[in-house]
Each structure stands twice: as structure tokens, then as C-alpha cells.
Design an enzyme around this catalytic site. Structure first.
Site, short mmCIF file in Angstrom:
data_model
loop_
_atom_site.label_atom_id
_atom_site.label_comp_id
_atom_site.label_asym_id
_atom_site.label_seq_id
_atom_site.Cartn_x
_atom_site.Cartn_y
_atom_site.Cartn_z
N CYS A 299 44.03 15.14 31.86
CA CYS A 299 44.81 16.86 32.07
C CYS A 299 44.39 16.72 33.51
O CYS A 299 43.83 16.85 34.28
CB CYS A 299 44.44 17.22 31.59
SG CYS A 299 45.26 19.11 31.36
N CYS B 35 43.75 20.41 34.45
CA CYS B 35 42.14 20.56 33.39
C CYS B 35 40.77 19.69 35.00
O CYS B 35 39.57 20.10 35.10
CB CYS B 35 41.67 19.21 32.56
SG CYS B 35 42.67 19.99 30.78
#
Length: 236
Positions: free
Chosen positions: A161, A164
Site C-alpha cells: 500500500c 501506508c
């Protein structure tokens, strides 16, 4: 100058989009369309590790980030519909576009991906032998963690991600700045599917702030350090 009416222009736009062969569908509509398409080919474009934790029944796993994605998809029938999904929608959009570019005529991309599908409690398959050995936070450990009388900030992330990863330096700085005052913990989404489902997490990155076992705040996406500090300071 003569102007065309707005409605015909919108119609032309929709027709042009439909002609592209790539259609985005919400999870429930995706499910219904798939079940009503006898020759539908279902493609899971996540990593093997993600697939092992749970997937749609009869799906074929081909990682879109892998170097052999294009070669492996040659085994699919270009004349038949292809249904594509990933975890949250970004990778499946990439895969769907690539399939259309490579000559697939009808490609359906699930909006929100497996996160939306599982949070809606739609049916999934799980290969226990594939998932064996994957670490998970037990319910007891989770309850002990959030029971602290200090603020507990949980960061749910995944290694694939991008947002993230962008938030990781902020989490690391917060951990250092609030050492002894607050608990900052990063939790791997892929290794804690049961927990994230209980918490109704269907998008990442997501941040939860607990104190004395109570959820006090929920944030999502790319967020400034200042906002985290404000919510932590307010609950010290």
C-alpha cells in the site's frame, strides 16, 4: 455557433466509455453480474499471501505486480468476460486496463475490492493449508493492548500500500515523540484479516485511537502529523 444539447453530449460520452471494455462495479453488483455470467473468468490480482488469507470462490490468482502477469493472462479467453478484483481497487484498475489494452473485450473491475466484498459479508473461500503459519493478533492480545490507560494509536497498513508507506515516517516519529506517554502500534492488515473484519476495516491506511478499551477516534488515508498530535494530546 450552434451548440449541441447537453443530454446528447452525455450520451456520447457514456457510449465512448462503454466502448472501452472496462466497467467498474460495486461489490454487490459485481457479485450479481458474475453469478449471471456462465462463462465469466474471475481473476484475483493480489499477491499469493493475500490470496491465501481469503478469496472469491473459483478465482484464479495472478499477481498484477509480477513480471509474468501479461504472459499468464494469455491463458484466458479474450472473447469471454473477465471479472477482476484486488484488495481495495487500485491494482485491479491497473490490471483491467492492461487486459483491455491487450484485446479483452469485456472486463469488469470490482470497486473497493476484497475489502468491500468481505466487509459486506459476501461469501469467501479460504485455503487453510495456504494460510498456515501467518501471524495474527489474538482477540485477547488486542483487548489487552487497547485496555491501556494511555492513548493507543493503531496504524493498519500493508506492505504493498503506497499511502501506508508514505505514512510510516510519521508513525515512527510519533512513536519516538510519545515514548512513555502513548502507545503507537502498526498492524499488518494481511496478517490480521479476522481482526480487521471485526473492526469493519475496509480501506487502508486507517488509524484507530483507543484508551481504556474505548474507541475515541478514527482517521483514514494520508494525514498530517499535526492532526495526530492534536488527538493524542487531547487524550493524554
Amino acid at each position: 455557433m450552434r451548440r449541441l444539447p447537453i443530454l446528447p453530449l452525455m450520451t456520447l460520452l457514456l457510449l465512448s466509455l462503454c466502448g472501452m471494455g472496462q466497467t467498474v462495479l460495486d461489490a454487490e453488483i459485481f457479485k450479481n453480474k458474475l453469478s449471471s455470467t456462465p462463462n465469466g473468468q474471475l481473476l484475483d490480482v493480489r499477491t499469493f499471501e493475500e490470496y491465501a488469507q481469503g478469496h472469491l470462490k473459483n478465482s484464479l490468482n495472478i499477481d498484477v505486480t509480477g513480471s509474468s502477469f501479461e504472459q499468464k493472462t494469455l491463458a484466458l479467453d479474450k472473447s469471454q468476460p473477465v471479472f477482476v478484483y484486488c484488495l481495495s481497487g487500485a491494482r485491479s484498475a491497473k490490471a483491467a486496463k492492461q487486459l483491455v489494452d491487450n484485446g479483452f473485450k469485456e472486463v469488469y473491475d470490482m470497486k473497493g475490492g476484497y475489502l468491500k466484498w468481505s466487509s459486506a459479508q459476501l461469501p469467501i473461500d479460504k485455503n487453510e493449508h495456504l494460510a498456515k503459519g501467518v501471524e495474527e493478533i489474538s482477540q485477547d492480545d488486542f483487548e489487552k493492548l487497547i485496555a491501556s490507560d494511555k492513548p493507543v494509536l493503531l496504524d493498519f497498513f500493508a506492505t504493498w500500500c503506497a499511502p501506508c508507506k508514505q505514512m510510516m515516517p510519521t508513525m515512527q516519529k510519533l512513536t519516538k515523540d510519545y515514548e512513555g506517554k502513548a502507545v503507537i502500534k502498526t498492524i499488518n492488515y494481511d496478517k490480521n484479516k479476522a481482526l480487521t473484519q471485526r473492526l469493519q476495516i475496509d480501506e487502508i491506511p486507517i488509524f484507530l485511537l483507543y484508551k481504556n478499551g474505548k474507541l475515541l477516534w478514527r482517521g483514514m488515508g494520508l494525514m498530517p502529523e499535526k492532526e495526530f498530535k492534536e488527538i493524542i494530546e487531547a487524550n493524554l
